[in-house]
Motif scaffolding. Structure first.
Motif, PDB file in Angstrom:
ATOM      1  N   UNK D  29     166.424  90.240  58.013  1.00  0.00           N
ATOM      2  CA  UNK D  29     167.027  89.124  57.288  1.00  0.00           C
ATOM      3  C   UNK D  29     166.430  88.980  55.896  1.00  0.00           C
ATOM      4  N   UNK D  30     165.205  89.467  55.716  1.00  0.00           N
ATOM      5  CA  UNK D  30     164.576  89.464  54.391  1.00  0.00           C
ATOM      6  C   UNK D  30     164.114  90.894  54.118  1.00  0.00           C
ATOM      7  N   UNK D  31     163.721  91.186  52.896  1.00  0.00           N
ATOM      8  CA  UNK D  31     163.244  92.548  52.614  1.00  0.00           C
ATOM      9  C   UNK D  31     162.041  92.952  53.464  1.00  0.00           C
ATOM     10  N   UNK D  32     161.285  91.966  53.920  1.00  0.00           N
ATOM     11  CA  UNK D  32     160.163  92.279  54.802  1.00  0.00           C
ATOM     12  C   UNK D  32     160.679  92.335  56.238  1.00  0.00           C
ATOM     13  N   UNK D  33     160.894  93.535  56.721  1.00  0.00           N
ATOM     14  CA  UNK D  33     161.432  93.717  58.073  1.00  0.00           C
ATOM     15  C   UNK D  33     160.364  93.472  59.125  1.00  0.00           C
ATOM     16  N   UNK D  34     160.862  93.139  60.323  1.00  0.00           N
ATOM     17  CA  UNK D  34     159.990  93.053  61.492  1.00  0.00           C
ATOM     18  C   UNK D  34     160.523  94.023  62.546  1.00  0.00           C
ATOM     19  N   UNK D  35     159.642  94.546  63.398  1.00  0.00           N
ATOM     20  CA  UNK D  35     160.078  95.466  64.446  1.00  0.00           C
ATOM     21  C   UNK D  35     159.493  95.063  65.787  1.00  0.00           C
ATOM     22  N   UNK D  36     160.316  95.160  66.836  1.00  0.00           N
ATOM     23  CA  UNK D  36     159.807  95.033  68.208  1.00  0.00           C
ATOM     24  C   UNK D  36     160.370  96.206  68.992  1.00  0.00           C
ATOM     25  N   UNK D  37     159.497  96.894  69.674  1.00  0.00           N
ATOM     26  CA  UNK D  37     159.827  98.179  70.304  1.00  0.00           C
ATOM     27  C   UNK D  37     159.525  98.062  71.796  1.00  0.00           C
ATOM     28  N   UNK D  38     160.596  98.029  72.592  1.00  0.00           N
ATOM     29  CA  UNK D  38     160.458  97.690  74.001  1.00  0.00           C
ATOM     30  C   UNK D  38     161.003  98.776  74.929  1.00  0.00           C
ATOM     31  N   UNK D  39     160.449  98.812  76.108  1.00  0.00           N
ATOM     32  CA  UNK D  39     160.981  99.586  77.222  1.00  0.00           C
ATOM     33  C   UNK D  39     161.326  98.572  78.313  1.00  0.00           C
ATOM     34  N   UNK D  40     162.618  98.380  78.578  1.00  0.00           N
ATOM     35  CA  UNK D  40     163.092  97.251  79.380  1.00  0.00           C
ATOM     36  C   UNK D  40     163.719  97.742  80.678  1.00  0.00           C
ATOM     37  N   UNK D  41     163.297  97.164  81.792  1.00  0.00           N
ATOM     38  CA  UNK D  41     163.895  97.478  83.089  1.00  0.00           C
ATOM     39  C   UNK D  41     164.391  96.203  83.741  1.00  0.00           C
ATOM     40  N   UNK D  42     165.625  96.230  84.237  1.00  0.00           N
ATOM     41  CA  UNK D  42     166.150  95.081  84.973  1.00  0.00           C
ATOM     42  C   UNK D  42     166.286  95.451  86.437  1.00  0.00           C
ATOM     43  N   UNK D  43     166.046  94.483  87.292  1.00  0.00           N
ATOM     44  CA  UNK D  43     166.025  94.721  88.736  1.00  0.00           C
ATOM     45  C   UNK D  43     166.664  93.509  89.418  1.00  0.00           C
ATOM     46  N   UNK D  44     167.753  93.770  90.144  1.00  0.00           N
ATOM     47  CA  UNK D  44     168.498  92.667  90.755  1.00  0.00           C
ATOM     48  C   UNK D  44     168.293  92.647  92.270  1.00  0.00           C
ATOM     49  N   UNK D  45     168.208  91.430  92.801  1.00  0.00           N
ATOM     50  CA  UNK D  45     168.113  91.228  94.244  1.00  0.00           C
ATOM     51  C   UNK D  45     169.190  90.225  94.651  1.00  0.00           C
ATOM     52  N   UNK D  46     169.757  90.423  95.808  1.00  0.00           N
ATOM     53  CA  UNK D  46     170.791  89.476  96.236  1.00  0.00           C
ATOM     54  C   UNK D  46     171.638  90.066  97.339  1.00  0.00           C
TER      55      UNK D  46
END
Lengths: 307, 307, 307, 307
Positions: D29-46
């Motif tokens: 959103x501004x010239x100074x960027x931000x980064x978040x670097x994730x490894x995401x796992x979803x697990x459903x029960x039901x």
């Protein structure tokens, strides 16, 4: 038609040694300890043909001995820098072990940062720093010495300031041009010295400054291609250091693909969400050198180059 | 004193391409399916200087295109053998893409075994076989072609029939001689053809037979040193196949140390219990070739040799 | 609003031991040697609170001792099967080391195949077999014993006979239904015995037969989903073996995507060329058991479950 | 005698989802960027029994959909912290997808440091920081929510200030006591919140402060055993943060053995040169909690605990 050879069978090349000695050196002369954490491989070349042809071992220095030597030299000569330690080991083998004509010492160094406790550096506690690995390969024979220093697993990313367009198009080319992409790589960068003197910064200082140059060049050059960025990194290093003869770079293009939200109503992607893909990856390699660089000789022939 | 260079800075080497395309080909023309599971890397050499020096991309075939090509050729020419598939890809790049002077195609093949159900081979179910990886590197330019085939992660062990004695002794040598030890390695073995014809066995048959020779030689030669075993493996391959010009072997000595029970009253170790150590390890490398072997040219220059 | 606790701080759980002892046992009583290659971890539970709270070690059996014990028992009791060896070790700790209330022994076994030389099995040379790893976790206390056997890195693929359709659709669902896909997984499969007796096949025979059942079920069940295939594997094992109380399966869906050639004129893909993707992957887990299964107690609490 | 069961075969447990989505979020959103670097796992029960028993998929949300959702939510809710992002995803599944009773979202976060160019932080270039991985596991159902945060591959070493003596001795105990050793570990540390509010520091601030506490405690506590150090780390965290209910620690003892120079005349080792060994290693695990900690429920049941 099959070519069939009938010439005499010969041993056309060989080298051997002890790989991956995990040498950790603590300097504890004062309460403020220092640590150097190395992975050391020694590789000997010379008059070892009998060991291969007849199994006769009288000229073979056991790899077990090379292990002890790697640890002993961490105390005897210390580890002022991995380059100096490697040079001492290589010189020992060539000077002191008669059948050895040439020795290659490869070193990986793992960096530790001093732990911060209450805002102050702790004297004897260390935290593993970046996953980057510093590398050294020193090759020495009676006539000459070659020192290649470097870094690997050096991961760097820019979130803008990179484009890729105007490329060659063939029937399998469906890639779209882009003038704004994420560019990321896990750089392998090695520099070969013209001689054996790192200059006034010393080996550790030269390493640190070359790493700075690489980061600054990667950051500030508006990239038209990873190829161009690599060349400019090599060029910047050579411009600053006349003692560096050649820089080699190998850069996987760690692709960050803009995630396609076009099928979804409630979300748009203005180059804000990316999928970091594993494989395949572009792989770009470059050597940048000077026209008056001395011959590389065996400088680049490591254990790995046999694999 | 530090040598300082001032010569013109140049691009002294370069290559690029798409690495590790995970191409899986199913042949399903009959109910009995066939599978070939490859990891394919393409590497182009040629007139790419502009991409590095100015960022101008008009001669650069995108690595994305090379990805599509690797998959398309798995259908267009099929995968009769990884060597033939690699040769077709390399020829395509040199013949059809103008700036390309030379192409290197590296392939790893992962083997699958047909599942056995009620004692019979199942027509479309496969179990991953050994961790061994078959390797191919085909280099092709307008003048010549080089084919290097091989295997890596080829783990083999003999529990007797190996000794190590009569070696060189220096002040750091405390290793005891042995006339009966476990010898184990994770062999990297590559063979370069004299031409491009594998002979009557074809590429798959030649691979299978060379693997058999290596196993038989490792098993039956009473080993005086790993060096000797490696040489004898290379020699046996060259003796059987005139179409092979050179064999390269790289063998980590995967140490199995007799566990020391001497401090314990109730148990003795007659070379029956071993500790399989990780690091360090001896590393022995050898090239065995014929005196009339044609020049290796760029045959051994792979992506890896730049690292 | 933040919940804030003020209760007394306690050690609410603990276990410790020596992990990853690489024990190799050669049986050399006759010229035809046998090999068992294990990775052994011991884990002790009991009266160790002082070691945590005050650092007082008088009840702590050093992990170094546990290492020696793992190797010594490979000779003393031998390795008839990894289960029996683990049971002997666990029993030793509970019976002989006073502060130990419960011991868990985890074993991985790496398989070797006998080398074939001139069509015959060689007496003392072995080739590393499949990358599959056999696993064992034996938990023993003064009241009870639990044996969990299994296999991991068990990679299996079927090139047809698998569909996926009729699934739930939400606004992010764009997956197309398929009635013919490649299905592949790297199965982790573990079975818990009702008691400690493997039955007439013995532990090695039971392992081999359960592996066969898994392959046959995977191959012959027309799969409507990986979930269904997993359940049917568990069911088939329980149906054949009343001594098995429970089967747990964890299966990454190793996606093989049909490569999209639609943009290319000269090549079509009739489910013949696939991209084997790395990440992300579906991950399906199931436990299949009997209503009269005895309580699992600590059977599934391993080192890993603390990570 | 073999126990044999005959009870009805049932699906006694199950969960599924998409693992290892590599989500990278750039805020530009501004010239100074931000980064978040994730490894995401979803697990459903039901309510997914039909998918296992009959293959009927009408209640199964495809894992492909879960992939798109993970990426979409990186934009829709952003990644203020990995905990808040995980909570939003878990809540979505439980609230919006009818068959889902409970969702587990596991996240790994890889840290990047801003590149320094000419002494200043660069606005859009980042260097991969430490190999440490931040971890999050959020479990949510209609009644409750559990948040476990942590760090793994957190490597820390002290070169003095650690002893080990007064331990239990049995016939296999030959370890010598030491009052000065190197102590190093690759810590896995996880803390469970009492509720869902991280307190005034926020999730990122709490993570940073807990990491500081762990380092300071490791550094300043004179260690009588790794057990004691672990307990003291957990205790220090709980003492500072009432919102933390429990801390779990798993610590391999990364052995650094003093290298034995006693056979060599020219070199002595005053605890200055060490061999960093790979395997085996001591493995110490501890849970430190409060007596008034709320029930952990499914907080610790992750994908991994099924393996």
């Amino acid at each position: 038609m099959s070519e069939s050879l009938s010439g005499k069978i010969i041993l056309s090349g060989n080298q051997y040694g002890k790989a991956e000695n995990r040498v950790v050196r603590i300097v504890r002369d004062t309460p403020r300890h220092e640590i150097r954490d190395l992975n050391v491989s020694s590789c000997l070349r010379g008059d070892f043909t009998d060991a291969y042809l007849t199994g006769e071992q009288s000229k073979v220095l056991p790899t077990d001995t090379q292990k002890h030597t790697a640890y002993a030299y961490a105390k005897k000569v210390g580890i002022n820098s991995p380059e100096e330690y490697a040079l001492a080991l290589a010189t020992h083998y060539v000077d002191d072990i008669e059948p050895v004509d040439e020795a290659l010492i490869e070193v990986e160094e793992f960096a530790w940062e001093r732990a911060i406790v209450d805002g102050e550096e702790h004297p004897h506690t260390f935290v593993k720093a970046s996953a980057e690995v510093r590398t050294v390969a020193v090759t020495h024979n009676k006539e000459n010495t070659w020192i290649v220093s470097g870094v690997k697993d050096f991961v760097i990313l820019k979130s803008t300031g990179s484009e890729f367009k105007g490329f060659l198009v063939d029937p399998y080319t469906i890639l779209e041009e882009t003038d704004d992409r994420v560019m990321a790589t896990s750089l392998v960068m090695q520099w070969r010295l013209a001689g054996t003197d790192p200059g006034e910064l010393g080996f550790d200082g030269l390493f640190a400054r070359i790493r700075e140059i690489a980061i600054a060049t990667f950051a500030t050059v508006h990239s038209l291609a990873l190829q161009q960025t690599l060349y400019r990194i090599g060029e910047a290093i050579l411009e600053e250091f006349g003692q560096v003869a050649e820089v080699r770079l190998s850069a996987p293009n760690k692709h960050h693909f803009v995630y396609d939200f076009s099928a979804f109503d409630d979300v748009e992607n203005h180059k804000e969400v990316f999928h970091a893909d594993d494989r395949p990856y572009g792989l770009i390699q470059a050597a940048v050198s000077r026209e008056d660089a001395p011959d590389a000789g065996p400088a680049w022939v490591t254990y790995r180059s046999w694999l």
